[in-house]
Scaffold this active site. Structure first.
Site, PDB file in Angstrom:
ATOM      1  N   PRO A 404       0.833  -1.103  -0.111  1.00 50.09           N
ATOM      2  CA  PRO A 404       0.058  -0.036  -0.103  1.00 50.09           C
ATOM      3  C   PRO A 404       0.778   1.349  -0.050  1.00 50.09           C
ATOM      4  O   PRO A 404       2.147   1.182   0.475  1.00 50.09           O
ATOM      5  CB  PRO A 404      -0.891  -0.076   1.359  1.00 50.09           C
ATOM      6  CG  PRO A 404      -0.606  -1.481   1.654  1.00 50.09           C
ATOM      7  CD  PRO A 404       0.627  -2.107   1.295  1.00 50.09           C
ATOM      8  N   PRO A 405       0.180   2.367  -0.241  1.00 52.82           N
ATOM      9  CA  PRO A 405       0.901   3.741  -0.181  1.00 52.82           C
ATOM     10  C   PRO A 405       1.340   4.042   1.120  1.00 52.82           C
ATOM     11  O   PRO A 405       0.702   3.637   1.886  1.00 52.82           O
ATOM     12  CB  PRO A 405      -0.095   4.624  -0.848  1.00 52.82           C
ATOM     13  CG  PRO A 405      -1.057   3.906  -1.456  1.00 52.82           C
ATOM     14  CD  PRO A 405      -1.271   2.680  -0.713  1.00 52.82           C
ATOM     15  N   GLY A 406       2.589   4.551   1.343  1.00 47.10           N
ATOM     16  CA  GLY A 406       3.070   4.979   2.486  1.00 47.10           C
ATOM     17  C   GLY A 406       3.896   3.906   3.420  1.00 47.10           C
ATOM     18  O   GLY A 406       4.066   4.350   4.724  1.00 47.10           O
ATOM     19  N   VAL A 407       4.059   2.884   3.143  1.00 49.86           N
ATOM     20  CA  VAL A 407       4.637   1.811   3.681  1.00 49.86           C
ATOM     21  C   VAL A 407       6.166   1.854   3.799  1.00 49.86           C
ATOM     22  O   VAL A 407       7.069   1.182   4.264  1.00 49.86           O
ATOM     23  CB  VAL A 407       4.227   0.616   3.670  1.00 49.86           C
ATOM     24  CG1 VAL A 407       2.831   0.383   3.855  1.00 49.86           C
ATOM     25  CG2 VAL A 407       4.458   0.256   1.912  1.00 49.86           C
ATOM     26  N   GLY A 408       6.927   2.567   2.858  1.00 44.06           N
ATOM     27  CA  GLY A 408       8.116   2.832   2.606  1.00 44.06           C
ATOM     28  C   GLY A 408       8.912   2.211   1.404  1.00 44.06           C
ATOM     29  O   GLY A 408      10.027   1.719   1.670  1.00 44.06           O
ATOM     30  N   LYS A 409       8.226   1.939   0.431  1.00 45.72           N
ATOM     31  CA  LYS A 409       8.859   1.261  -0.649  1.00 45.72           C
ATOM     32  C   LYS A 409       9.978   2.105  -1.492  1.00 45.72           C
ATOM     33  O   LYS A 409      10.948   1.245  -1.405  1.00 45.72           O
ATOM     34  CB  LYS A 409       7.628   0.865  -1.668  1.00 45.72           C
ATOM     35  CG  LYS A 409       6.516  -0.166  -1.347  1.00 45.72           C
ATOM     36  CD  LYS A 409       5.745  -0.161  -2.345  1.00 45.72           C
ATOM     37  CE  LYS A 409       4.929   0.888  -2.928  1.00 45.72           C
ATOM     38  NZ  LYS A 409       4.087   1.518  -1.666  1.00 45.72           N
ATOM     39  N   THR A 410       9.567   3.236  -1.723  1.00 45.56           N
ATOM     40  CA  THR A 410      10.620   3.974  -2.352  1.00 45.56           C
ATOM     41  C   THR A 410      11.682   4.295  -1.487  1.00 45.56           C
ATOM     42  O   THR A 410      13.072   4.266  -1.704  1.00 45.56           O
ATOM     43  CB  THR A 410      10.178   5.438  -3.066  1.00 45.56           C
ATOM     44  OG1 THR A 410       9.030   4.995  -3.640  1.00 45.56           O
ATOM     45  CG2 THR A 410      11.016   6.233  -3.624  1.00 45.56           C
ATOM     46  N   SER A 726     -14.422 -13.998  -0.961  1.00 48.46           N
ATOM     47  CA  SER A 726     -14.266 -14.258   0.206  1.00 48.46           C
ATOM     48  C   SER A 726     -15.240 -13.807   1.287  1.00 48.46           C
ATOM     49  O   SER A 726     -15.188 -13.985   2.537  1.00 48.46           O
ATOM     50  CB  SER A 726     -12.867 -13.506   0.753  1.00 48.46           C
ATOM     51  OG  SER A 726     -12.974 -12.127   0.708  1.00 48.46           O
ATOM     52  N   LYS A 769      -6.068  -8.596   6.045  1.00 49.10           N
ATOM     53  CA  LYS A 769      -7.318  -8.617   6.762  1.00 49.10           C
ATOM     54  C   LYS A 769      -7.249  -8.588   8.275  1.00 49.10           C
ATOM     55  O   LYS A 769      -7.838  -8.149   8.835  1.00 49.10           O
ATOM     56  CB  LYS A 769      -7.930  -9.629   6.100  1.00 49.10           C
ATOM     57  CG  LYS A 769      -8.654  -9.768   4.823  1.00 49.10           C
ATOM     58  CD  LYS A 769      -9.079 -11.083   4.382  1.00 49.10           C
ATOM     59  CE  LYS A 769      -9.691 -10.809   2.753  1.00 49.10           C
ATOM     60  NZ  LYS A 769     -10.069 -12.062   2.189  1.00 49.10           N
TER      61      LYS A 769
END
Length: 821
Positions: A404-410, A726, A769
């Site tokens: 997700p956005p904002g988890v520190g990938k870059t 699901s 989840k």
């Protein structure tokens, strides 16, 4: 080519008489009027013929290019044929011809084609021209007015009258005459073709009406304006019209002189600079200090080639292109194109590599310092660096951080470059639609450049930088191109050692480049491209991790950016938790950082207003700084009412907990569903309903009631599309709750696909989840039995406080969900 005919008219029986035995000499220039001068004992005077009257019936010659005036000698061009026959007929009948402006130039004419005022003229001489046409030298005598047309066919004939000029009394006419004379001399001075004789003739022109006619004939350009002057009988009015026309002409000529002066000065300055530069070049060349641009470029590129390290194929190509450059003129548009190509060839780091400084412990310290949590991702990165350290030539896999956005990938990719000591380049792929951005344009296009891959390598200065391909899941794909296909060659370790850029048209080795891609939704990455990368999934952060990230990284950074010292703003862990739960429910920490930035801005404003607030911000003041709470734990969600079940969902930005609502009403036993559901989810609704109808007795359902009750399944937040299998178990539980009137256990959520036989199948997104359930206060989670292995891989901090129940059939779900508390 202008042709001049000089004719001397002497007194005699066969020639027109000009006066008391005087002779006249005039110059005739074909295609334009002229003036005549005659010599007598008193000197040179302007021709000013007068006539007491004239014939009442005139042969009329239509003129289309010029306006005749009385008192002037003018050439009249007559085409062979009808025009010549008109002139000859007039000459035979007394040598008088009526000259008048006409719109049509050929027979047949109509009366409306002619103006009403013309000039009666005497035909003096016919000059036969080489092209078969004739020029008739005519002397304008006086104005005439057409009373009526006697005949228009085969040569116009009109009955005419001769009006007289009207001279008013007073000094106005004399003043206007002087103005016209002065303006005439000014305008004539700008027309060298008129010569000095024009000014002399104008000065001797009498009376005032004749001067107006004389000036208008030679100095005005517009035929309509000339005809207006010819029509005017009041001399004062005629002089005013000429004065206005000459004034406009004077202004135009002065503006032209100004423009010409500016252009001349500019050209003279440019010529001066050009000559000075040429002289400087010659001086430098004589001193041995100057070289031609092409020779200078040749030495520059060959010097780069000698001092650099290039593959043999590249060296040969550079030498060939330098030889080609020497044959192109420097002023040719092809020269800068060839020079630009050579610049790229010599500037690219073909054999220049930076040395790796891989220290595993230091790398671990860098990753731990910049990122909290992400244990699996850090471990995989350290493994990757360990392989590079033991075997530097190992190309290894292409890493892809997904989450997700904002988890520190870059920031993780940047930390890898920092720990390896390599240059870092970043390229955002979001919205890219042209594969030329990757592989470059061919040199045949104007402004062609290599692709962005080689541009970044040139900018880095080494052939082994770390290149971050950001947002790889957002590459465009339409009729304009498919950049994802172009990336297949770049990201394949088996192919990228021979990467071919269209601009260079030479192979470049990309195997030493470390590519790291980032993506939010891995399913949006094409399968062929996804297969070439090793995916490292980064899950969302739990609340405890966010608290540590906020206190270690986010808050200190915001304090520094807003100019606040740590002693002026303090946040306890409990307050940070309240900010996370009440204002920023997300998988990453971007929203949390924005909320902290808002707190810092508010505190900065208070300090700027010279207030002295308490450094510690407690829970009651959060709403004052951040506004009303955005997210609250709804009692209906954690303590469901009848017909409501909590289901666990996966979203691209982390997990979520959704309500499944079921309403029942008398009907035919059907089921409807709303909430922007996709095809798979609507099938889950039908499957759950069919299962209850077929196996309801075992669950203690009243089948008769089920057959007479229509059910409505709804998922709130109807504007958000939802899909996936699901939610099957949750839908079935919602139906049972509505039919039996029983409520589910509090703080219980579930996920699992249901079949027609009641089996519960495994689902994906378990990590997201589980994090969503923990974030929203769920205590018990029902999961398919086959997902137990996924839970075993989760960090204990994520599962702390959660109770997992594993089910393999809906009977287990029913037993656990509706158990008595």
């Amino acid at each position: 080519m202008k042709r001049h005919h000089f004719v001397r008219i002497n007194t005699g029986d066969e020639q027109p008489t000009l006066g008391n035995g005087h002779s006249a000499e005039f110059s005739l220039q074909v295609g334009r009027p002229f003036f005549a001068k005659f010599r007598s004992d008193g000197g040179t005077h302007a021709v000013a013929f007068g006539a007491a009257g004239g014939p009442n019936v005139l042969v009329v010659f239509p003129m289309s290019r010029s306006v005749p005036f009385p008192g002037l000698i003018m050439p009249v061009m007559a085409q062979a044929g009808l025009d010549e026959s008109i002139m000859e007929k007039a000459a035979a009948q007394g040598k008088y011809i009526g000259l008048i402006m006409a719109e049509g130039t050929s027979s047949p004419w109509a009366g409306k084609d002619f103006v009403r005022t013309g000039v009666v003229a005497e035909i003096h001489k016919r000059i036969k021209l080489p092209d078969g046409n004739s020029n008739y030298v005519c002397r304008g005598v006086r104005r005439f007015h057409v009373d009526r047309w006697v005949r228009l066919k085969d040569g116009p004939i009109a009955r005419v009258s001769y009006p007289e000029d009207i001279y008013p009394g007073g000094a106005v006419v004399e003043a206007l005459q002087r103005n016209v004379l002065s303006l005439s001399q000014t305008v004539a001075s700008h027309q060298p073709g008129l010569g000095e004789g024009f000014a002399l003739a104008a000065a001797n022109m009498e009376p005032a009406g004749a001067l107006a006619d004389f000036s208008a004939a030679y100095l005005l350009k517009d035929n309509k304006e000339k005809q207006q002057i010819l029509d005017e009988l009041e001399v004062e009015r005629r002089l005013r019209l000429v004065d206005e026309g000459l004034t406009r002409e004077t202004v135009t000529l002065e503006l032209g002189d100004k423009i010409q002066t500016e252009i001349r000065e500019k050209i003279e300055e440019q010529q001066k600079q050009f000559f000075l530069r040429e002289q400087i070049k010659i001086i430098r060349r004589e001193l041995g200090e100057e070289q031609e641009p092409s020779e200078r470029d040749r030495e520059f590129f060959l010097g780069k080639l000698e001092n650099g390290n290039y593959p043999e194929e590249v060296s040969k190509k550079i030498r060939d292109e330098v030889d080609r450059l020497m044959m192109i003129p420097t002023m040719s548009p092809e020269y800068p194109v060839a020079r630009n190509y050579l610049e790229w060839m010599v500037e690219l780091p073909w054999e220049v590599s930076s040395e790796d400084h891989i220290d595993i412990e230091n790398a671990k310290a860098v990753l731990d310092t910049d990122h909290f949590g992400l244990t699996d991702a850090k471990e995989r990165i350290l493994e990757f660096l360990g392989v590079r350290k033991m075997r530097p030539e190992h190309s290894g896999a292409i890493l892809c951080f997904a989450g997700p956005p904002g988890v520190g990938k870059t920031s993780l990719a940047m930390a890898i470059a920092d720990s390896m000591g390599r240059k870092l380049e970043r390229m955002s792929l979001g919205g890219m639609r042209d594969e030329a951005e990757i592989k470059g344009h061919r040199r045949t296009y104007v402004g062609a450049l290599p692709g962005r891959i080689l541009q970044m390598i040139r900018r880095a200065g080494t052939n082994n930088p770390v290149i971050v391909l950001d947002e790889i899941d957002k590459i465009g794909n339409d009729f304009r191109g498919d950049p994802a296909s172009a990336l297949l060659e770049v990201l394949d370790p088996a192919q990228n050692h021979d990467f071919l850029d269209h601009f260079l048209d030479l192979r470049f080795d990309l195997s030493k480049v470390m590519f790291i891609a980032t993506a939010n939704v891995l399913q949006h990455v094409p399968a062929a491209l996804r297969d070439r990368m090793e995916v490292i999934e980064l899950p969302g952060y739990v609340t405890e991790e966010k608290i540590q990230i906020a206190r270690r990284h986010l808050l200190p950074r915001q304090l520094k950016e807003h100019g606040i010292s740590p002693s002026q703003l303090k946040l306890s862990a409990r307050v940070v938790r309240d900010v996370i739960n009440g204002w920023t429910r997300e998988a990453g920490v971007r929203g949390l950082e924005k909320s902290l930035a808002s707190l810092c801005r508010k505190r900065t404003l208070e300090l700027a207003r010279r207030k002295r607030p308490k450094a510690v911000i407690d829970r009651p003041k959060l709403e004052h700084y951040l506004g009303p709470v955005k997210y609250t734990d709804d009692r209906v969600r954690l303590r469901p009412v009848q017909g409501v079940v909590l289901g666990l969902a996966y979203t691209p930005y982390g997990g979520d907990v959704l309500e499944v609502e079921c309403a029942g009403f008398p009907g035919k036993g059907g089921v409807v569903f709303t909430g922007s559901l996709g095809d798979v989810m609507t099938e889950s609704c039908r499957i759950a309903h069919s299962y209850l109808r077929s196996s309801g007795e075992r669950l203690g359902l009243n089948l008769a009631k089920l057959e007479k009750t229509s059910l409505h399944i709804h998922f709130p937040a109807g504007a958000i599309p939802k899909d996936g299998p699901s939610a099957g178990a949750a839908i079935a539980c919602a139906m049972i709750s509505r039919l039996t009137g029983r409520r589910l256990r509090a703080r219980l959520a579930m996920t699992g696909e249901i079949t027609l036989t009641g089996e519960i199948l495994p689902v994906g997104g378990v990590r997201e989840k589980v994090l969503a359930a923990k974030r929203l206060g769920v205590k018990t989670v029902l999961l398919p039995a086959e997902n137990k292995r996924d839970v075993a891989l989760l960090d204990k901090a994520w599962t702390k406080g959660l109770r997992f129940e594993y089910v393999s059939s809906f009977t287990d779900v029913y037993r656990l969900a509706f158990a008595k508390r």
